[in-house]
Design a protein around this motif. Structure first.
Motif, mmCIF file in Angstrom:
data_model
loop_
_atom_site.group_PDB
_atom_site.id
_atom_site.type_symbol
_atom_site.label_atom_id
_atom_site.label_comp_id
_atom_site.label_asym_id
_atom_site.label_seq_id
_atom_site.Cartn_x
_atom_site.Cartn_y
_atom_site.Cartn_z
ATOM 1 N N SER A 170 48.156 33.706 46.851
ATOM 2 C CA SER A 170 46.885 33.399 46.216
ATOM 3 C C SER A 170 45.810 34.433 46.578
ATOM 4 N N LEU A 171 45.691 34.764 47.857
ATOM 5 C CA LEU A 171 44.692 35.743 48.286
ATOM 6 C C LEU A 171 45.010 37.129 47.741
ATOM 7 N N THR A 172 46.291 37.482 47.728
ATOM 8 C CA THR A 172 46.678 38.789 47.199
ATOM 9 C C THR A 172 46.346 38.894 45.715
ATOM 10 N N ALA A 173 46.641 37.846 44.950
ATOM 11 C CA ALA A 173 46.332 37.841 43.524
ATOM 12 C C ALA A 173 44.830 37.947 43.294
ATOM 13 N N PHE A 174 44.044 37.267 44.145
ATOM 14 C CA PHE A 174 42.587 37.331 44.021
ATOM 15 C C PHE A 174 42.090 38.758 44.231
ATOM 16 N N ALA A 178 40.428 41.110 41.333
ATOM 17 C CA ALA A 178 39.036 41.531 41.547
ATOM 18 C C ALA A 178 38.893 43.042 41.416
ATOM 19 N N ILE A 179 39.865 43.781 41.940
ATOM 20 C CA ILE A 179 39.807 45.253 41.847
ATOM 21 C C ILE A 179 40.123 45.715 40.430
ATOM 22 N N ALA A 180 41.094 45.075 39.776
ATOM 23 C CA ALA A 180 41.488 45.498 38.432
ATOM 24 C C ALA A 180 40.379 45.315 37.405
ATOM 25 N N GLN A 181 39.406 44.447 37.707
ATOM 26 C CA GLN A 181 38.300 44.232 36.779
ATOM 27 C C GLN A 181 37.363 45.441 36.694
ATOM 28 N N ILE A 182 37.586 46.427 37.557
ATOM 29 C CA ILE A 182 36.757 47.644 37.495
ATOM 30 C C ILE A 182 36.827 48.272 36.106
ATOM 31 N N GLY A 183 37.990 48.122 35.465
ATOM 32 C CA GLY A 183 38.149 48.721 34.137
ATOM 33 C C GLY A 183 37.178 48.189 33.105
ATOM 34 N N TYR A 184 36.640 46.986 33.328
ATOM 35 C CA TYR A 184 35.681 46.412 32.392
ATOM 36 C C TYR A 184 34.259 46.912 32.636
ATOM 37 N N LEU A 185 34.025 47.495 33.817
ATOM 38 C CA LEU A 185 32.683 47.941 34.169
ATOM 39 C C LEU A 185 32.414 49.323 33.592
ATOM 40 N N GLY A 186 31.382 49.433 32.833
ATOM 41 C CA GLY A 186 30.988 50.734 32.304
ATOM 42 C C GLY A 186 32.006 51.337 31.367
ATOM 43 N N SER A 187 32.891 50.503 30.825
ATOM 44 C CA SER A 187 33.913 50.994 29.889
ATOM 45 C C SER A 187 34.713 52.154 30.474
ATOM 46 N N GLN A 193 42.602 45.330 29.890
ATOM 47 C CA GLN A 193 43.480 44.167 29.959
ATOM 48 C C GLN A 193 44.880 44.556 30.416
ATOM 49 N N ALA A 194 45.314 45.762 30.062
ATOM 50 C CA ALA A 194 46.638 46.219 30.493
ATOM 51 C C ALA A 194 46.678 46.388 32.006
ATOM 52 N N ALA A 195 45.583 46.890 32.580
ATOM 53 C CA ALA A 195 45.511 47.070 34.032
ATOM 54 C C ALA A 195 45.557 45.719 34.749
ATOM 55 N N MET A 196 44.845 44.745 34.225
ATOM 56 C CA MET A 196 44.828 43.424 34.868
ATOM 57 C C MET A 196 46.190 42.741 34.778
ATOM 58 N N ALA A 197 46.875 42.936 33.645
ATOM 59 C CA ALA A 197 48.177 42.303 33.471
ATOM 60 C C ALA A 197 49.246 42.957 34.350
ATOM 61 N N ALA A 198 49.211 44.279 34.455
ATOM 62 C CA ALA A 198 50.260 45.000 35.181
ATOM 63 C C ALA A 198 50.068 44.942 36.691
ATOM 64 N N SER A 199 48.835 44.822 37.156
ATOM 65 C CA SER A 199 48.570 44.882 38.594
ATOM 66 C C SER A 199 49.215 43.750 39.361
ATOM 67 N N VAL A 200 49.296 42.572 38.748
ATOM 68 C CA VAL A 200 49.794 41.392 39.459
ATOM 69 C C VAL A 200 51.294 41.176 39.293
ATOM 70 N N VAL A 239 48.438 32.312 40.122
ATOM 71 C CA VAL A 239 47.553 31.981 38.992
ATOM 72 C C VAL A 239 46.195 31.496 39.497
ATOM 73 N N ILE A 240 46.188 30.712 40.573
ATOM 74 C CA ILE A 240 44.921 30.231 41.126
ATOM 75 C C ILE A 240 44.058 31.405 41.600
ATOM 76 N N GLY A 241 44.680 32.340 42.310
ATOM 77 C CA GLY A 241 43.928 33.508 42.767
ATOM 78 C C GLY A 241 43.396 34.344 41.624
ATOM 79 N N ILE A 242 44.218 34.535 40.601
ATOM 80 C CA ILE A 242 43.797 35.315 39.434
ATOM 81 C C ILE A 242 42.635 34.622 38.715
#
Length: 252
Positions: A170-174, A178-187, A193-200, A239-242
């Motif tokens: 759970s902590l690892t997924a969190f 959290a790091i993969a969401q960087i792709g949404y910042l500043g485009s 979405q591909a980064a978030m799906a593949a990272s976990v 899933v809970i962590g994500i």
């Protein structure tokens, strides 16, 4: 065969079965190796009953039965240990190893793992490769590599501190999400979405699920259902962590 010899060989066989189960072998393989090793060492018959966290083994020689029970404590998947136990069984069948040599070999079995300095970048590279297969752009692949590498560091750290495996996932997924969401910042990436799906994907419990299906198909329903339930709990913990990370990041 003297009773003391039967006792000693029974202990060797049940120890082998205990190690096989503890390090991730499927139930059918455990039964096969136990029976082959017992017969190679002079036991007429080996009967084995396996449950989710224990095993009961009975040896039969000249009508005399000895039954012993062992508790199973999972140590994680390690194919090196399983292969070494199979090798000991084969050499015992060929007459190269006797009971004394089998005892010595079993006493010196210890799991070997790759160093973290090698595991972390390889996990990052594998997840980044999945991101590329998901049509992620170069920046998404880089984000995936970084997120999954950091996630693997967190996972190894928590494992070294003996955290519960569900908390670990759970902590690892969190952290990964959290790091993969960087792709949404500043485009930064056109395919975040591909980064978030593949990272976990490093958290998918593939081996336990395969073993669970294999056990159920081969008639070991209790063990198979237990392994399936454990793999499902690991998936739910991830899933809970994500979900928590995505809620905090405002992705939803």
């Amino acid at each position: 065969m003297y009773e003391d010899s039967q006792n000693e060989i029974t202990r060797l066989v049940v120890r082998c079965a205990q190690l096989l189960l503890a390090y991730g072998a499927e139930s059918d393989l455990v039964e096969e190796i136990s029976q082959r090793l017992g017969k190679a060492l002079g036991i007429a018959s080996i009967e084995l009953s396996i449950s989710s966290n224990a095993l009961v083994l009975t040896s039969l020689v000249h009508g005399r039965c000895i039954t012993t029970t062992r508790r199973i404590r999972a140590h994680g998947i390690n194919m090196m240990v399983i292969c070494e136990l199979q090798r000991i069984c084969i050499l015992a069948e060929k007459g190269i190893y006797g009971a004394n040599e089998v005892r010595r070999r079993l006493a010196h079995i210890s799991p070997k793992t790759y160093p973290a300095i090698a595991v972390v970048p390889m996990i990052g590279l594998s997840c980044a490769s999945f991101c590329h297969l998901f049509d992620g752009d170069m920046m998404a692949c880089l984000i995936t590599f970084f997120a999954s590498s950091v996630g693997m560091i967190v996972r190894l750290f928590l494992a070294s501190r003996h955290f519960n495996l569900l908390v670990n996932f759970s902590l690892t997924a969190f952290v990964i999400t959290a790091i993969a969401q960087i792709g949404y910042l500043g485009s930064l990436s056109e395919t975040p979405q591909a980064a978030m799906a593949a990272s976990v994907l490093m958290l998918v419990p593939g081996f336990p699920l395969i073993n669970a299906i294999s056990d159920m198909v081969k008639g070991h329903m209790n063990v198979g259902i237990s392994r399936w339930g454990h793999a499902t709990l690991l998936t739910l913990a991830s899933v809970i962590g994500i979900t928590i990370a995505m809620q905090m990041g405002g992705i939803f």
